[in-house]
Design an enzyme around this catalytic site. Structure first.
Site: not given
Lengths: 642, 259, 252
Positions: A44, A47, A286, A332, A427, A443
């Protein structure tokens, strides 16, 4: 406490720590780098970024992914964007403000020095990605565009349509492809890590299974970097990709790496509710939809009238009612919890009464259908594709779903776990988001770790091992791990029970979601601690894994992953039970303010809970180690969104 | 409210790359709000419980972005809905009583691994041959140093939307990978950052592509199949850059000798 | 290119008969260029343009048949004497003929080579019924329309240039030869069918050249299809009109 949880935070003022640290770290000279073998697991953002960068530096890198191509890692699914403290909008942003927002958003459960470094390198990430050809959105003047995101009062989010994760991952993948072409990196695709190999207490390699032919192999290196993502799929239903799993981190945990804050999970409020029993995953819409949509449920329980037939005065716009100033734009965790409350009251809507309405009727009246279409057209299309309902005509149905896991392997400032030579990135580690992650920060962290942090700090570790060869793979350390792994596979294959792997995964998910999901209480957690070992017991006696272990076998792949979720779930609940406070994504019903908000207990719980593996009876054998969190640069406050 | 569909599936079953395969027929009943892959999940659950080997298929994100999934459904790559990857296709696109034929991508460049799973490593090899901008980590300049016109950034994004699923190859009567290669190449060729390597990239990616795949004869099937609706305009742009590369690269070779 | 040890299902396949790039870039550039399919398509487009130019000029010149035998025969004669005082008689005509032959050879040669490549690109066909969405009849039949038009061309030369296939052939009387040939209904029919196929070939080819050459701009892309249609229709109508005109006695 038996572990040494020294975070190795550099001396000096916050803003100078990373610079000072880079100077103080040992280096590996360019001509010596090729003498080191480095293993990177996962491709990802973290990595692929790390493997590419280490390859550029001149190390011999082996990179592993269970996908057919490195480009398929789940970083690709991130939609919203990536934060950076560029302050292009001149709206008062700064590295310190990004640091501050991230610490505060994480409800003061992350480490100051790590978060500051994250904010510091955020700007380099944008530079790097732009140079790689990542097509970020731009303004007419040719400069990079920004938008704002929840939890921040500045515009600092860079984005590439709704595909920011994909574009950043492709940037990293292409950098990796270049190194593969140059021969510095060797790619092992469709190869899954199943165990970590330790030699004299340090990580020296991994045991893998070739998904094509089932072959179990050993790979040796001077260091192992794991960038294997989070454990959100422990819930079975989540927004994670189907293959996302905890196996790599859990196996490392069993070998001695401390697992930090496993109870911290982020639940995203705007996902499409499940349609039936066979739903395989949940799709995220979203968060930006909440800018214009109004969230409501009927006043009455089990009101199965169509939305249009429910008159205005029989609707409960519960967020607007309870949080007059933030309304539908509460963070959230608050939005998610409130949705759960109304659904639990029996006021959920939809065929299964399992959602709440997100209604654009008022917005379409105010701005016109065209404006709404321009803003959210592609999301509306996606919604219609999945549900078959037209959101221009009937309100959307949404419900929260597991989205991201803040917990992970404990790492120090160098991203090194409690196992020397084992590094955790992205993560997979716990380091930067505390108890709750801000939007557009995942990100940022993945790339910060992969491009900038790990390649630098790794040299500090490797420098001590200059002149040594990697441990040969016929060493007992490797052969034992190989045998253990093979035994685990054989055991799963030989059960030949009655139910499928998915069946047990679904059972586990239900328990975890019910009792260790959006809100938790002692009774539920204790119940889960009884039920999880039972499900695990049934799994190991009654699961059916068809096919041949020595060949392509997707059922076996799943079984190996679910087996580890069964163990990890127990630790997660154990952690949630011990943390007698509410913070960020961890909401304990016993600990709330009079207004129903999360109540932290900074006196007793301002620490990282780093669990040490103690034995198969996880809830009783796991050993709690605490890393106290010290805040020298921010003052701790209670969040309020009234 | 969901309706139940009674379906007959003809699924391609093949044990390995070198063995012969055949269609197997399965009957199943699923809700029309299930996704296509959930329908296959369900069939697999039934197969496993009946002591049979489940159908292998590649999949992961199930949000239409990772590019893992993709099968031929009734002779169309990714099935009947335009601009939709297999994982985003839902069963309400079908009717009660339908027979659905499910087959893997077929191309010499995409050998079958098992059942519906194919090996798409050739795509990685194409990227490795030049589908990148050579910028070492840390060597990047300030991101806003080079302004890029909005329309150029938008066009690059149109190309960059490619998810690498392989539907273009599968749909092409010639098994050509020109749409994939062009999208990946033109994203970089259109940006100022990609100019230094533009012509070596154009040459190398085309040559590598042709090791595995057929040639483009301008059918346009690929853009119809593409779940991201990438247009064949990018193929035209690739053709132009390739021709230019033949001249520019030679000139540069000459400059190298002189210099 | 580094790849983990020999793993058949993970490594990209070797496809027989496909491009094999050589490290040595010593070949002259046209050879190098023509070694790839993209290059061959470019060559096909360039030769296609030349052949379209010929087809159009040929059609346009033949319209003189409607002006009567004198005009038509003068036109035919003038082709041989083009630039006559400067060059020997027939020189330019032969130059053009050689050019045309070369264009035909590379157009057909490239097509054969691409077809071979594409045949190896999918060794196992789809076992279910394929549903095409964009590939129309013209696009899918290019290689057949191409070959038929080519054989028609040979006949056409034998019929009206060399005269072998025309029992009433009179050297120098182009008008008479055309009428003599087209008076036979089956020959007229054959010409009509062949020209319809040529039109179909031009319909796809006339659009395809832009794509192969990379002539692409969103602003003008709409015109590309319009050009192909217009070109194909004009050429087909005019060419089909000649045998019809003879059959209906308009030209006799």
């Amino acid at each position: 406490m038996t572990l040494n949880l020294d975070a190795h935070i550099p001396e000096g003022p916050l803003a100078d720590k990373w610079t000072n640290h880079k100077f103080d770290l040992n280096l590996v000279a360019p001509n010596n780098r090729r003498k080191f073998e480095v293993i990177v697991v996962g491709t990802g953002l973290a990595g692929a970024g790390a493997a590419a960068t280490l390859g550029e530096l001149g190390y011999n890198v082996k990179v592993f992914t269970y996908h057919d191509s490195p480009r398929r890692a789940h970083s690709i699914a991130a939609q919203g964007g990536i934060n950076a403290a560029k302050n292009y909008r001149n709206d008062g942003d700064s590295i310190f403000r990004l640091f501050y927002d991230t610490i505060k958003g994480g409800d003061y459960r992350s480490r100051e020095a790590n978060v500051y470094r994250l904010a510091e390198v955020s700007n380099n990430i944008i530079d790097q990605a732009t140079a790689q050809g990542v097509p970020f959105a731009r303004e007419y003047g040719g400069g990079l565009d920004n938008r704002s995101f929840g939890g921040a009062q500045v515009s600092r989010t860079f984005y590439a349509r709704g595909q920011t994760g994909q574009q950043l991952l492709l940037g990293a993948y292409q950098a990796l492809a270049r190194q593969i072409h140059l021969g510095t990196v060797t790619l092992y695709n469709r190869t899954e890590m199943l165990d970590l190999v330790l030699h004299e207490g340090r990580a020296v390699g991994i045991t893998t299974r070739d998904l094509l032919n089932g072959e179990v192999s050993s790979h040796s290196g001077h260091a192992v970097l794991m960038a294997t993502g989070g454990y959100g799929n422990v819930y079975f239903l989540s927004t994670n990709a189907k293959a996302c799993n905890v196996t790599a981190t859990w196996r490392a945990h069993r070998k001695g790496a401390a697992f930090a804050n496993p109870s911290y999970t982020q639940i995203h409020p705007t996902c499409i509710p499940p349609a039936d029993e066979f739903q395989s995953k949940l799709t995220l819409m979203s968060e930006s939809l909440r800018n214009d949509g109004r969230i409501w449920v009927p006043d009455a329980e089990a009101d199965n009238r169509a939305a249009a037939d429910i008159p205005e005065d029989e609707r409960d716009y519960y967020l607007e009612r309870k949080y007059p100033s933030f309304g539908n734009l509460v963070p959230r965790d608050v939005a998610s919890r409130n949705a759960k409350t109304v659904v639990d009251e029996g006021r959920g809507i939809g065929p299964l009464n399992n959602g709440v309405y997100l209604d654009f009727g008022a917005a379409m009246e105010r701005f016109g259908v065209d404006t709404i279409q321009e803003r959210y057209g592609n999301l509306f299309d996606m919604y219609e594709r999945i549900t078959g309902e037209n959101p221009y005509e009937v309100p959307m149905r949404i419900y929260p779903a597991t989205h991201y896991t803040m917990g992970g392997l404990w790492v120090d400032y160098n991203l090194e776990t409690t196992v020397p030579g084992l590094f955790a990135l992205g993560e997979a580690n716990f380091s930067d988001h505390g108890a709750n992650r801000l939007g557009a920060s995942a990100l940022m962290q993945g790339l910060a770790d992969g491009y900038f942090v790990a390649p630098t700090t790794l040299a500090g570790y490797l420098a001590d091992w200059l002149g040594t060869d990697p441990v040969p793979i016929d060493d007992p350390a490797f052969t034992e791990s190989h045998t253990e792994t093979q035994d685990r596979i054989n055991r799963l294959m030989s059960i030949n029970g009655t139910h499928t792997v998915d069946h047990y995964h679904r059972e586990l998910g239900k328990v975890i979601w019910e009792d260790c999901g959006m809100s938790r209480n002692r009774a539920g957690l204790e119940r889960a601690l009884v039920e999880i070992p039972q499900i695990r017991e049934q799994f190991w006696t009654d699961v059916k894994v068809p096919g041949d272990p020595n060949g392509w076998n997707q059922s076996l792949e799943k079984a190996l992953r679910v087996a580890d979720f069964m163990e990890m779930a127990e630790l997660k609940v154990r952690d949630a039970l011990h943390r007698e406070e509410s913070c960020g994504g961890h909401f304990r019903e016993e600990h709330q303010t009079a207004e129903g908000e999360a109540q932290r207990d900074d006196e007793n719980f301002a620490y990282v809970a780093a669990w040490e593996y103690g034995g198969e009876d996880i809830q009783n054998d796991a050993v709690l180690n605490k890393e106290p969190l010290e805040f020298d640069n921010v003052s701790l406050t209670q969040r309020s969104y009234k | 409210m969901s309706n139940m569909l009674n379906l007959t599936l003809k699924v391609w079953r093949q044990d390995g790359p070198d063995t012969a395969g055949q269609f197997q027929t399965y009957k199943t009943t699923v809700a029309d709000d299930a996704s296509f892959l959930e329908m296959l999940d369900y069939v697999n659950e039934e197969l496993i419980e009946a002591d049979e080997i489940p159908i292998s298929f590649d999949h992961d994100c199930r949000e239409g972005i990772c590019g893992s999934c993709g099968v031929m459904i009734d002779g169309r790559a990714h099935g009947p809905q335009k601009g939709t990857a297999t994982c985003q296709l839902h069963m309400r696109q079908f009717s009660d009583g339908d027979t659905i034929e499910i087959e893997p991508w077929r191309a010499a460049g995409f050998p079958i691994i098992k059942d519906l799973v194919v090996n798409r490593a050739a795509f990685d090899r194409i990227i490795e041959s030049g589908g990148y901008i050579s910028v070492t980590t840390g060597a990047a300049e300030e991101a806003n140093a080079i302004p890029i016109p909005k329309h150029a950034a938008d066009a690059a994004m149109d190309a960059a939307a490619c998810i690498g699923c392989g539907a273009c190859v599968a749909a092409c009567p010639n098994s050509a990978a020109n749409l994939f290669t062009a999208a990946k190449m033109q994203q970089l060729n259109m940006l100022p950052q990609g100019q230094a390597e533009r012509y070596t990239r154009s040459n190398d990616m085309v040559e590598r592509m042709e090791q595995f795949f057929g040639s483009c004869t301008n059918y346009g099937e690929c853009q119809e199949a593409c779940p991201k609706e990438i247009t064949i305009d990018f193929i035209a742009m690739m053709n132009r850059d390739y021709v230019k590369s033949q001249l520019v690269n030679r000139r540069r070779l000459g400059e190298k000798k002189v210099g | 290119m580094t790849q983990a040890t020999e793993r058949p299902g993970a490594e990209a396949p070797k496809v027989k008969g496909h491009h094999n790039p050589s490290d040595a870039k010593a070949k002259p550039w046209p050879v190098e260029f023509m070694s790839t399919a993209v290059g061959k398509k470019w060559i096909m487009a360039i030769s296609g343009i030349a052949l379209m130019g010929f087809v159009f000029a040929h059609m346009f010149g033949n319209l003189k048949i409607y002006l009567g035998p004198t005009d038509y025969n003068d036109y035919a004669h003038s082709l041989r004497t083009l630039l006559h005082p400067i060059f020997p008689n027939g020189f330019l005509l032969w130059l053009m003929r050689l050019g045309l032959i070369a264009m035909f050879l590379i157009h057909i040669g490239s097509a054969i080579s691409l077809t071979r490549m594409n045949q190896t690109s999918r060794p196992v066909k789809y076992q279910s019924q394929r549903r095409y969405l964009a590939a129309d009849f013209a696009a899918r039949t290019m290689r057949w329309t191409g070959w038929i038009v080519f054989f028609y061309l040979i006949y056409h030369l034998a019929d009206l240039t060399w005269g072998w296939a025309n029992p009433d052939f009179v050297y120098g009387d182009a008008y008479g030869n055309v009428v003599a040939s087209f008076e036979r209904w089956y020959i007229a029919l054959f010409y009509i069918v062949a020209n319809l196929l040529l039109g179909i070939h031009l319909y796809h080819g006339g659009w395809s050249i832009f794509q192969s050459l990379g002539v692409n701009s969103p602003r003008y892309n709409g015109i590309r299809r319009g050009f192909a249609v217009t070109f194909a229709v004009i050429v087909t109508i005019a060419n089909v009109s000649f045998p019809l005109a003879v059959q209906f006695g308009i030209v006799s």
